[in-house]
Scaffold this motif. Structure first.
Motif, PDB file in Angstrom:
ATOM      1  N   CYS A  43      54.039  15.388  19.296  1.00 27.45           N
ATOM      2  CA  CYS A  43      52.910  16.095  17.818  1.00 27.45           C
ATOM      3  C   CYS A  43      51.667  14.786  18.382  1.00 27.45           C
ATOM      4  O   CYS A  43      50.943  14.985  17.979  1.00 27.45           O
ATOM      5  N   ASN A  44      51.573  14.154  18.809  1.00 26.70           N
ATOM      6  CA  ASN A  44      50.800  13.869  19.745  1.00 26.70           C
ATOM      7  C   ASN A  44      49.852  14.009  21.207  1.00 26.70           C
ATOM      8  O   ASN A  44      48.677  13.124  21.756  1.00 26.70           O
ATOM      9  N   ASN A  45      50.101  15.075  21.317  1.00 29.14           N
ATOM     10  CA  ASN A  45      49.599  15.690  22.446  1.00 29.14           C
ATOM     11  C   ASN A  45      49.650  15.427  23.650  1.00 29.14           C
ATOM     12  O   ASN A  45      49.100  15.131  24.477  1.00 29.14           O
ATOM     13  N   ASP A  61      60.654  25.736  18.132  1.00 33.83           N
ATOM     14  CA  ASP A  61      59.746  25.617  17.120  1.00 33.83           C
ATOM     15  C   ASP A  61      58.787  24.523  18.389  1.00 33.83           C
ATOM     16  O   ASP A  61      57.862  24.114  17.447  1.00 33.83           O
ATOM     17  N   GLY A  62      59.378  23.685  18.841  1.00 31.95           N
ATOM     18  CA  GLY A  62      59.127  22.484  19.362  1.00 31.95           C
ATOM     19  C   GLY A  62      59.062  21.612  18.627  1.00 31.95           C
ATOM     20  O   GLY A  62      58.725  19.905  19.473  1.00 31.95           O
ATOM     21  N   LYS A  63      59.869  20.690  17.999  1.00 34.15           N
ATOM     22  CA  LYS A  63      59.872  19.908  16.880  1.00 34.15           C
ATOM     23  C   LYS A  63      61.780  18.811  17.475  1.00 34.15           C
ATOM     24  O   LYS A  63      62.178  19.790  17.574  1.00 34.15           O
ATOM     25  N   ILE A  64      60.558  17.695  17.605  1.00 34.53           N
ATOM     26  CA  ILE A  64      61.516  16.576  18.276  1.00 34.53           C
ATOM     27  C   ILE A  64      62.943  15.901  17.446  1.00 34.53           C
ATOM     28  O   ILE A  64      61.788  15.633  16.799  1.00 34.53           O
ATOM     29  N   LYS A  65      63.696  16.378  17.762  1.00 31.86           N
ATOM     30  CA  LYS A  65      64.792  15.865  16.511  1.00 31.86           C
ATOM     31  C   LYS A  65      65.378  14.361  17.226  1.00 31.86           C
ATOM     32  O   LYS A  65      65.456  13.242  16.100  1.00 31.86           O
ATOM     33  N   ALA A  66      65.687  14.530  18.762  1.00 32.23           N
ATOM     34  CA  ALA A  66      65.625  12.653  18.569  1.00 32.23           C
ATOM     35  C   ALA A  66      65.484  13.452  20.688  1.00 32.23           C
ATOM     36  O   ALA A  66      65.175  14.176  21.166  1.00 32.23           O
ATOM     37  N   ILE A  67      65.684  11.730  21.077  1.00 29.03           N
ATOM     38  CA  ILE A  67      65.942  11.346  22.814  1.00 29.03           C
ATOM     39  C   ILE A  67      66.580  10.146  23.246  1.00 29.03           C
ATOM     40  O   ILE A  67      66.572   9.447  21.598  1.00 29.03           O
TER      41      ILE A  67
END
Length: 608
Positions: A483-485, A520-526
């Motif tokens: 989200c921060n590119n 859609d590219g949304k990060i759920k967890a790392i």
């Protein structure tokens, strides 16, 4: 082994002690007469009378007399040619045939044998024993599934009562807290009243009346909220109950069909007719495979929703309770994490080593892509003690493999920037191969319905990305920035999908991370842990648990669907030797772990 199907050993096969009378097949065919057979022509595979024998001897055919000729024949008629008896079995096609079928459908087959010769040996005794053992395991698996469904039924039955009690307790606490707040207001006012006039006493009375009305309205709101929430809770549990009732009905149907199939096998075995038993075994094999597939679908659907009642946090110093429009929420929560234990089962020697990925084409066939060897290894009959191996050599380095369909896989060739689609026949020979060009060096790959998810790496810039393609290679979506590119990945070499095909899991070799994101590219967890080094292939089970190999840390981590660490499932002290590939078999609940050295370790999984 507890089972609904009794095990039958090969020694229990019985052959009828009565010698069957054979008749001349030429007389039956051309004159409809039934003359006793006096011999057997090996070249023509026919029983012959004395007159017909003279003609065949004149043709220099190989003749057996009445004492040495086969004494076991099949009386069943061919389904395609009603006037012909079943006489042959084709090893290539695994089909039975009459003489007409042999001419028209099997003229180019090399291994077409006389049925009487095929059943003469004891091979089908072992085949029957293996089949009945497999059916016994299936029966046990069905019983376990039935118990799990029953447990879920009991759980949802109690869930409504528990949630109603929780709501009632929460209501009582909130009413008590609100009453305490009102008491504090009244006490403060009383202090002021001592210094005021009789006019203030009248104001106090008005305030008490106002607060009493607010309490009445607040209690009324809570009662209505409780009614709405109880209705929602009942609706959700009813939905789960209906689904579980359907699954239980399907499971019981499979159990009944398995019992019938087993009983038919035993009946044919006890009849002493080996040809009929041979056909029954083949039919039962197909039936058992279908039943196992049905059970797999039941397991996928055997899930219940885990819900929880919550109340909003309010600041009662600046917000009065009656002004709050939301009193309770009833939301679905992530499925509770279930720990898994792994027990060593067996080891498969492959004679290949190095980086590799694997996938299961079926419960009996494992495919392994060996990068350094430029080879695709097919491990067939993996349920047996001695599986069969078949190697397909490639002309370029291959990296990852994924299942597209039951007879089709996709393999990445990073040096060529190509995805190769390979189609197999029933006998696991390659029947077709198509290439899809990809921009960049492609590594990890997974398949979701009609889409391919592939990771590409630019080693020069130390960056990678995940692309979603259609089956023609058109890029539909690129996932490479957060989200921060900022770049999401450095060296994403392996991919996996959640059981519902809605979540992508990516292991990054350089960052020692596993990333969970949506299409859609949304990060759920790392996930990052100092005990996971050099993450390689990862996979998921039917409950959504994630299993990832640590090549450099020499272990296997079990993670929740949202990448919370459940446990280190296996480490270097438990039969491991630097795991790099992993595949999960849902039917057997097993992990196939490919080691850096030349073997694959098999582990049985069970829930704690």
């Amino acid at each position: 082994m507890a089972s609904n199907v009794e095990n039958v050993s090969a020694s229990q096969l019985r052959v009828s002690s009565e010698m069957q009378e054979m008749f001349c097949e030429e007389c039956e065919q051309y004159s409809t007469e039934y003359k006793p057979a006096e011999g057997y022509c090996v070249d023509c595979c026919m029983y012959l009378c004395e007159v017909s024998l003279l003609y065949h001897k004149g043709q220099q055919h190989n003749i057996q007399d009445k004492y040495t000729m086969p004494q076991d024949s099949c009386s069943e008629k061919c389904s395609a040619h009603s006037n012909k008896r079943i006489k042959f079995y084709c090893e290539n096609c695994e089909e039975i045939a009459c003489s007409e079928c042999k001419k028209t459908h099997h003229q180019n087959c090399l291994d077409v044998s006389d049925l009487a010769a095929v059943v003469k040996g004891d091979e089908q005794a072992k085949e029957l024993e293996d089949l009945l053992e497999d059916m016994g395991e299936l029966s046990e698996d069905l019983e376990n599934t039935k118990k799990e469904i029953k447990s879920n039924v009991e759980y949802i039955a109690s869930q409504e009562t528990i949630e109603k009690l929780k709501i009632s307790n929460q209501n009582a606490k909130r009413v008590a807290d609100y009453s305490k707040l009102q008491e504090e207001i009244i006490e403060n006012f009383d202090k002021q009243m001592e210094e005021t006039t009789a006019n203030m006493k009248r104001e106090r009375q008005k305030l008490v009346e106002k607060l009493s009305e607010e309490m009445r309205k607040f209690q009324e709101k809570l009662d209505n909220a409780e009614k709405d929430l109880t209705k929602a809770c009942k609706s959700l549990t009813t939905s789960d109950q209906t689904n579980l009732d359907s699954l239980m009905e399907k499971t019981l149907t499979i159990i009944d069909e398995l019992k019938i199939s087993s009983a038919n096998l035993k009946g044919e075995e006890n009849s002493g007719k080996k040809c009929h038993l041979f056909i029954a075994i083949k039919n039962a094999k197909h039936k058992t495979r279908n039943l196992r597939n049905s059970l797999s679908e039941i397991k996928k659907e055997n899930r219940i929703k885990y819900n929880s009642t919550e109340q909003p946090q309010t600041n009662q110093t600046n917000q009065t309770p009656e002004s709050n429009t939301s009193h309770f929420s009833y939301e679905e929560t992530p499925e509770p994490r279930k720990e898994t234990t792994a027990a060593f089962y067996s080891s498969i020697e492959t004679h290949y080593s190095g980086f590799q990925t694997s996938c299961l084409l079926s419960v009996n066939t494992l495919t392994v892509a060996y990068s350094e060897a430029n080879s695709l290894l097919l491990v067939q009959d993996i349920m047996q003690k001695k599986p069969a191996f078949q190697t397909i050599y490639m002309f370029s380095k291959l990296w990852a493999i994924t299942k597209v369909k039951d007879n089709k896989v996709a393999v990445t060739l990073p040096n060529e920037g190509t995805i190769r689609l390979i189609t197999f026949s029933n006998s696991m020979t390659v029947t077709n191969s198509d290439d899809i060009k990809v921009k960049g060096r492609c590594y990890g790959i997974s398949c979701s319905n009609d889409y391919l998810i592939v990771s590409t790496v630019s080693h020069f810039f130390h960056s990678g990305k995940v692309q979603i393609l259609d089956m023609s290679g058109n890029v539909l979506k690129v996932l490479d920035k957060d989200c921060n590119n900022k770049a999401l990945f450095s060296n994403p070499l392996y991919l996996a999908l959640s059981p519902d095909n809605e979540t992508i899991y990516v292991s990054d070799w350089d960052k020692n991370t596993v990333t969970c994101l949506t299409f859609d590219g949304k990060i759920k967890a790392i996930y990052k842990d100092n005990q996971l080094l050099g993450p390689c292939q990862l996979t998921t089970d039917e409950l959504g648990s994630v299993y990832v190999c640590g090549r450099l840390s020499n272990n296997v981590h079990q993670l929740s669907p949202l990448l919370n660490k459940v446990k280190i499932l296996l480490d270097g002290s438990e039969e491991l030797a630097y795991p790099v590939s992993v595949s999960h078999c849902m039917n057997k609940n097993r992990l196939y772990l490919g080691m850096w050295s030349n073997n694959i370790k098999v582990f049985n999984l069970s829930q704690v």
